[in-house]
Design an enzyme around this catalytic site. Structure first.
Site, mmCIF file in Angstrom:
data_model
loop_
_atom_site.group_PDB
_atom_site.id
_atom_site.type_symbol
_atom_site.label_atom_id
_atom_site.label_comp_id
_atom_site.label_asym_id
_atom_site.label_seq_id
_atom_site.Cartn_x
_atom_site.Cartn_y
_atom_site.Cartn_z
ATOM 1 N N SER A 1 4.721 -14.204 -14.131
ATOM 2 C CA SER A 1 5.124 -14.992 -12.898
ATOM 3 C C SER A 1 6.488 -15.857 -11.912
ATOM 4 O O SER A 1 6.921 -16.333 -13.618
ATOM 5 C CB SER A 1 4.201 -15.913 -12.510
ATOM 6 O OG SER A 1 4.620 -16.728 -11.205
ATOM 7 N N LYS B 1 -7.934 -14.484 -6.169
ATOM 8 C CA LYS B 1 -7.521 -14.463 -5.066
ATOM 9 C C LYS B 1 -9.039 -14.763 -3.887
ATOM 10 O O LYS B 1 -9.044 -15.333 -3.480
ATOM 11 C CB LYS B 1 -6.604 -13.211 -4.222
ATOM 12 C CG LYS B 1 -4.757 -13.893 -4.685
ATOM 13 C CD LYS B 1 -3.708 -12.917 -3.641
ATOM 14 C CE LYS B 1 -2.418 -13.546 -4.710
ATOM 15 N NZ LYS B 1 -2.086 -12.574 -3.741
ATOM 16 N N ASP C 1 0.310 -15.317 2.015
ATOM 17 C CA ASP C 1 1.264 -14.081 1.357
ATOM 18 C C ASP C 1 1.648 -13.714 3.403
ATOM 19 O O ASP C 1 2.153 -12.965 3.236
ATOM 20 C CB ASP C 1 -0.236 -12.915 1.123
ATOM 21 C CG ASP C 1 -0.119 -13.611 -0.051
ATOM 22 O OD1 ASP C 1 1.217 -13.754 -0.984
ATOM 23 O OD2 ASP C 1 -1.097 -12.912 -0.731
ATOM 24 N N GLY D 1 -5.493 -5.359 -0.223
ATOM 25 C CA GLY D 1 -5.202 -7.382 -0.821
ATOM 26 C C GLY D 1 -4.029 -7.504 0.692
ATOM 27 O O GLY D 1 -3.857 -8.354 1.226
ATOM 28 N N ARG E 1 -5.197 6.520 2.231
ATOM 29 C CA ARG E 1 -5.734 7.377 1.203
ATOM 30 C C ARG E 1 -7.211 7.369 1.737
ATOM 31 O O ARG E 1 -7.564 8.814 1.490
ATOM 32 C CB ARG E 1 -5.302 7.161 -0.331
ATOM 33 C CG ARG E 1 -6.255 8.461 -0.402
ATOM 34 C CD ARG E 1 -5.384 7.750 -2.161
ATOM 35 N NE ARG E 1 -6.173 6.185 -2.578
ATOM 36 C CZ ARG E 1 -5.386 6.635 -4.034
ATOM 37 N NH1 ARG E 1 -5.155 7.742 -4.638
ATOM 38 N NH2 ARG E 1 -6.371 4.948 -4.630
ATOM 39 N N LYS F 1 -11.801 2.660 4.442
ATOM 40 C CA LYS F 1 -10.435 1.131 4.320
ATOM 41 C C LYS F 1 -10.146 0.415 5.755
ATOM 42 O O LYS F 1 -10.287 -0.571 6.107
ATOM 43 C CB LYS F 1 -10.220 1.030 2.714
ATOM 44 C CG LYS F 1 -10.932 0.805 1.724
ATOM 45 C CD LYS F 1 -10.112 0.706 0.191
ATOM 46 C CE LYS F 1 -9.564 -0.460 -0.110
ATOM 47 N NZ LYS F 1 -8.859 -0.445 -1.465
ATOM 48 N N ILE G 1 7.074 -3.900 0.573
ATOM 49 C CA ILE G 1 6.572 -5.191 -0.236
ATOM 50 C C ILE G 1 7.049 -5.046 -1.454
ATOM 51 O O ILE G 1 6.399 -6.521 -2.281
ATOM 52 C CB ILE G 1 5.280 -6.060 0.170
ATOM 53 C CG1 ILE G 1 4.156 -4.569 -0.179
ATOM 54 C CG2 ILE G 1 5.058 -5.965 2.174
ATOM 55 C CD1 ILE G 1 2.840 -5.629 0.144
ATOM 56 N N TYR H 1 8.783 -5.063 -5.011
ATOM 57 C CA TYR H 1 10.478 -5.895 -5.535
ATOM 58 C C TYR H 1 10.964 -5.102 -6.858
ATOM 59 O O TYR H 1 11.999 -6.084 -7.212
ATOM 60 C CB TYR H 1 10.232 -6.984 -5.463
ATOM 61 C CG TYR H 1 9.185 -7.779 -5.892
ATOM 62 C CD1 TYR H 1 9.479 -8.453 -7.244
ATOM 63 C CD2 TYR H 1 8.471 -8.443 -5.222
ATOM 64 C CE1 TYR H 1 8.386 -8.979 -7.865
ATOM 65 C CE2 TYR H 1 7.643 -9.664 -5.720
ATOM 66 C CZ TYR H 1 7.239 -9.597 -7.071
ATOM 67 O OH TYR H 1 6.454 -9.799 -7.597
ATOM 68 N N GLY I 1 10.748 -6.190 -0.809
ATOM 69 C CA GLY I 1 9.554 -7.204 -1.063
ATOM 70 C C GLY I 1 9.776 -8.479 -1.407
ATOM 71 O O GLY I 1 8.719 -9.978 -2.185
HETATM 72 P P1 NAP Z 1 -4.491 -3.073 -3.521
HETATM 73 O O1 NAP Z 1 -5.588 -4.212 -2.716
HETATM 74 O O2 NAP Z 1 -5.013 -2.563 -4.587
HETATM 75 O O3 NAP Z 1 -4.012 -2.076 -2.508
HETATM 76 C C1 NAP Z 1 -3.614 -0.675 -3.073
HETATM 77 C C2 NAP Z 1 -2.931 0.123 -1.833
HETATM 78 O O4 NAP Z 1 -2.500 0.867 -2.737
HETATM 79 C C3 NAP Z 1 -4.387 0.655 -0.828
HETATM 80 O O5 NAP Z 1 -4.036 0.713 0.497
HETATM 81 C C4 NAP Z 1 -4.825 1.894 -1.877
HETATM 82 O O6 NAP Z 1 -5.099 3.067 -1.230
HETATM 83 C C5 NAP Z 1 -2.848 2.251 -2.137
HETATM 84 N N1 NAP Z 1 -3.074 3.547 -3.180
HETATM 85 C C6 NAP Z 1 -2.670 2.604 -4.460
HETATM 86 N N2 NAP Z 1 -2.226 3.735 -5.335
HETATM 87 C C7 NAP Z 1 -2.442 5.049 -4.578
HETATM 88 C C8 NAP Z 1 -2.275 6.348 -4.791
HETATM 89 N N3 NAP Z 1 -2.367 7.236 -5.874
HETATM 90 N N4 NAP Z 1 -2.225 7.302 -3.491
HETATM 91 C C9 NAP Z 1 -2.601 7.029 -2.431
HETATM 92 N N5 NAP Z 1 -2.260 5.041 -2.311
HETATM 93 C C10 NAP Z 1 -2.778 4.603 -3.184
HETATM 94 O O7 NAP Z 1 -2.949 -4.107 -3.868
HETATM 95 P P2 NAP Z 1 -2.329 -5.307 -3.160
HETATM 96 O O8 NAP Z 1 -2.738 -6.377 -4.350
HETATM 97 O O9 NAP Z 1 -2.589 -5.071 -1.727
HETATM 98 O O10 NAP Z 1 -0.301 -4.672 -3.551
HETATM 99 C C11 NAP Z 1 -0.120 -4.130 -3.294
HETATM 100 C C12 NAP Z 1 1.446 -3.678 -3.434
HETATM 101 O O11 NAP Z 1 2.104 -4.753 -3.078
HETATM 102 C C13 NAP Z 1 1.816 -3.629 -5.281
HETATM 103 O O12 NAP Z 1 2.671 -3.172 -5.993
HETATM 104 C C14 NAP Z 1 1.894 -5.236 -5.562
HETATM 105 O O13 NAP Z 1 2.987 -6.090 -6.500
HETATM 106 C C15 NAP Z 1 3.046 -5.572 -3.599
HETATM 107 N N6 NAP Z 1 2.403 -7.042 -3.916
HETATM 108 C C16 NAP Z 1 4.146 -7.966 -3.220
HETATM 109 C C17 NAP Z 1 3.472 -8.678 -2.836
HETATM 110 C C18 NAP Z 1 5.210 -9.790 -2.555
HETATM 111 O O14 NAP Z 1 5.195 -10.719 -2.500
HETATM 112 N N7 NAP Z 1 6.462 -8.930 -2.357
HETATM 113 C C19 NAP Z 1 2.527 -9.457 -2.683
HETATM 114 C C20 NAP Z 1 1.591 -9.111 -2.770
HETATM 115 C C21 NAP Z 1 1.955 -7.560 -3.167
HETATM 116 P P3 NAP Z 1 -6.550 3.131 -1.361
HETATM 117 O O15 NAP Z 1 -7.115 2.182 -0.523
HETATM 118 O O16 NAP Z 1 -6.789 4.202 -0.926
HETATM 119 O O17 NAP Z 1 -7.322 2.419 -2.774
#
Ligand code: NAP
Length: 279
Positions: free
Chosen positions: A15, A66, A102, A129, A151, A155, A218, A220, A241
């Site tokens: 972190s 979370k 967030d 999320g 995808r 959802k 988002i 980074y 991000g």
């Molecule tokens: P999550 O809840 O697991 O959601 C993942 C998303 O990615 C879903 O829409 C999923 O689609 C899609 N996905 C994953 N693998 C895929 C694939 N192979 N093909 C097509 N779609 C795919 O994750 P999250 O917590 O939202 O985080 C997502 C990203 O945001 C991460 O990279 C995380 O590091 C980043 N993030 C950044 C910040 C920031 O402060 N900048 C904060 C939070 C998160 P499905 O619904 O079809 O599975």
């Protein structure tokens, strides 16, 4: 007495929040420490009881706690309740109150770069999320047209139905979105596709973007994903991000101290930790 803050998660060693927040406490002359706290799922309830017992002043919450943490807090802010996730907890005289910074952090970071947000036609890519927090917060900020592609379209549909703020949304699968992507003023990439080490991957294909299009990712790590590289090559202005990360932290700091901190300083700090330069 020294104030105590922290971030809980599993894993937590990676972190960037401790260095970022400790620098802010130091900068604003606040006698406080912010520590990483490794809490496993099975220990979450006990950990929260312990935090209450020692009178922790506040903490951040990251993966995988979370949503689960909401069961152990005394109060939840309405936006966090709607999102179904908490990333910031404030201890107000013994009452633990959960917030989600967030989505609002994302919006705040975006409006630094982009004016008249409500007029933009938005495509949100992803429905996980982070997308949920962003979708609700963009709708709260007055965005009127925001479509979602994912995808798993079911959802995206659930996201649309759960939103407590009025917004006009159509749902697309990835192929459908690729065909109409040039209609949008703002693209927000929230999937994990393109994140290190899979840096050559992108969530969808496009050959053309609207003139003046703005593309935000988002992720980074890397600072410039394949999605952002391609959007930039087609003339879009881009944002990574870092802004979301910095502004969610700034809003948490404000909830704890009443001070909205220097986000340029925070950004510099985070970039130093990542060992890179801004894109
Ligand atoms: P999550 O809840 O697991 O959601 C993942 C998303 O990615 C879903 O829409 C999923 O689609 C899609 N996905 C994953 N693998 C895929 C694939 N192979 N093909 C097509 N779609 C795919 O994750 P999250 O917590 O939202 O985080 C997502 C990203 O945001 C991460 O990279 C995380 O590091 C980043 N993030 C950044 C910040 C920031 O402060 N900048 C904060 C939070 C998160 P499905 O619904 O079809 O599975």
């Amino acid at each position: 007495m020294k104030k105590l803050f922290g971030v809980i998660g599993d894993p937590i060693a990676h972190s960037m929040s401790p260095v970022m927040h400790n620098d802010l406490f130091n900068h604003y002359g606040i006698d406080a420490a912010y520590v990483p706290l490794h809490v496993r799922k099975s220990n979450l309830e006990d950990a929260i009881k312990g935090f209450k017992a020692i009178g922790i002043d506040g903490f951040n919450v990251t993966i995988p706690h979370k949503t689960e943490i909401m069961n152990f807090l005394d109060e939840i802010d309405p936006l966090a309740e709607a999102i179904g996730a908490v990333n910031t907890v404030v201890n107000k005289e013994g009452t633990l109150i959960g917030y989600n910074t967030d989505g609002r952090g994302f919006v705040r970071g975006l409006t630094e770069e982009l004016s008249s947000l409500p007029d933009k036609k938005v495509m949100l890519i992803g429905a996980g999320g982070a997308a949920r927090a962003i979708y609700f917060s963009m709708a709260e900020a007055g965005v009127q047209k925001m479509d979602i592609c994912n995808r798993t379209t079911e959802k995206a549909d659930l996201l649309k139905k759960a939103c407590p703020f009025p917004v006009n949304t159509s749902i697309f699968d990835i192929e459908g979105a690729s065909k109409c992507i040039e209609d949008y003023d703002l693209l927000i990439q929230t999937t994990s596709i393109g994140m290190s080490p899979n840096v050559d991957e992108r969530p969808l294909e496009f050959n053309q973007l609207k003139i003046g299009c703005f593309a935000s990712d988002i992720i980074y790590n890397p600072l410039e994903t394949q999605f952002l590289k391609e959007a930039k090559s087609l003339g879009a202005n881009i944002q990574n991000g870092i802004e979301m990360f910095v502004y969610q932290g700034a809003l948490a700091f404000e909830l704890w101290t009443g001070i909205f901190p220097d986000t340029k300083r925070m950004k510099k700090n985070v970039l130093n930790q990542l060992g890179g330069s801004t894109c």
